[in-house]
Design an enzyme around this catalytic site. Structure first.
Site, PDB file in Angstrom:
ATOM      1  N   TYR A 145       0.990  -1.363  -0.097  1.00  0.00           N
ATOM      2  CA  TYR A 145      -0.066   0.209  -0.095  1.00  0.00           C
ATOM      3  C   TYR A 145       0.990   1.563   0.048  1.00  0.00           C
ATOM      4  O   TYR A 145       0.482   2.324  -0.164  1.00  0.00           O
ATOM      5  CB  TYR A 145      -1.239  -0.137   1.140  1.00  0.00           C
ATOM      6  N   LYS A 149       1.060   3.529  -3.320  1.00  0.00           N
ATOM      7  CA  LYS A 149       0.547   4.692  -3.145  1.00  0.00           C
ATOM      8  C   LYS A 149       1.779   6.086  -3.146  1.00  0.00           C
ATOM      9  O   LYS A 149       2.092   7.754  -3.457  1.00  0.00           O
ATOM     10  CB  LYS A 149      -0.297   5.412  -1.565  1.00  0.00           C
TER      11      LYS A 149
END
Length: 274
Positions: A145, A149
């Site tokens: 994640y 990102k």
């Protein structure tokens, strides 16, 4: 400079059926905007039509974006909101969970933006990316994640250099929100290391990015978020120490004992501390 966005801009928003997407569509619609959502499943979100599209399919994205722009009569604003999460320790080899997060969080936004750019450049519009505080302040056990990102932010930075003469490019950095993307999985949770914030604050930050006279570069969703972003950028070693101390506290309290994916980190921590 890009022209000022207004609530009446023709807007396409990905992830329209998600936690942020539904409320964002509702807020834009209530403000009088012309909005079309894009999501894996077609339908209606908060009174807004949603076109079905698998954003991980390179062949499916351009016609879906074209359909959205045609329905709106052009495109002034694109909000890349679609995202997925899940645990992924950095010490383990990448698996399907990692691949999916890179596909949805990074590549889907990249290909959607690329498909929308001709209309956005013609309108001197804006692109907004919904990233995460984890892009700047990474946490253990959420490597995919954070990586996806952070890569999304790098893409936004490169895009800004390429199209900034005509389009505004903004990145919004939410923290932890009550959403399926942050559900506890396999005994892991961001609880204790990230403070919950309301969905409404995230939607308000996106709207600010869309309607300010000049597109802001980076948008925090809370005052705490602004402080965390500044800390991560200007004092990264201090930020690392704070994260390590917080995680060490969770391990000492036994919060991660039931999480198989955290077993290696827990064992190493306890070996190091005796």
């Amino acid at each position: 400079m890009p022209a000022k966005a207004t609530p009446s801009t023709a807007t396409a928003a990905t992830g329209a059926h998600g936690t942020f997407g539904r409320q964002l569509c509702a807020a834009l619609h209530a403000a009088g905007a012309r909005v079309v959502g894009v999501d894996r499943y077609p339908g209606v979100a908060a009174g807004v039509p949603v076109l079905g599209c698998d954003l991980t399919d390179p062949a499916a994205v351009p016609p879906a974006v074209r359909a959205a722009a045609d329905r709106l009569g052009g495109l002034d604003l694109l909000v890349n909101n679609a995202g997925v999460g899940g645990p992924a320790p950095a010490e383990l080899p990448p698996d399907e969970t990692v691949r999916q997060q890179l596909e949805v969080n990074l590549l889907a936004a990249w290909r959607t933006t690329a498909a929308a750019l001709p209309d956005l450049v013609a309108a001197r519009g804006r692109v907004i990316f919904v990233a995460s505080r984890l892009a700047l302040l990474p946490l253990p056990l959420a490597a995919a994640y954070g990586v996806s990102k952070r890569a999304l932010v790098a893409y936004a930075d490169a895009l800004r250099h390429e199209v900034g003469t005509h389009d505004g490019v903004s990145v919004v950095y939410p923290s932890m929100v009550a959403s399926p993307i942050h559900d506890s999985t396999a005994g892991l949770s961001l609880g204790g290391v990230s403070r919950m914030e309301p969905v409404e604050g995230v939607v308000a930050a996106i709207l600010r990015a869309a309607t300010t006279r000049q597109a802001p570069r980076d948008v925090a969703t809370t005052t705490r978020g602004r402080l965390e972003m500044a800390l991560a950028r200007h004092a990264p070693a201090l930020a690392d120490r704070m994260v390590r101390r917080t995680v060490a506290g969770r391990i000492a309290a036994g919060d991660l004992d039931a999480a198989p994916l955290a077993a290696g980190m827990v064992r190493r921590h306890r070996d190091a501390t005796g």
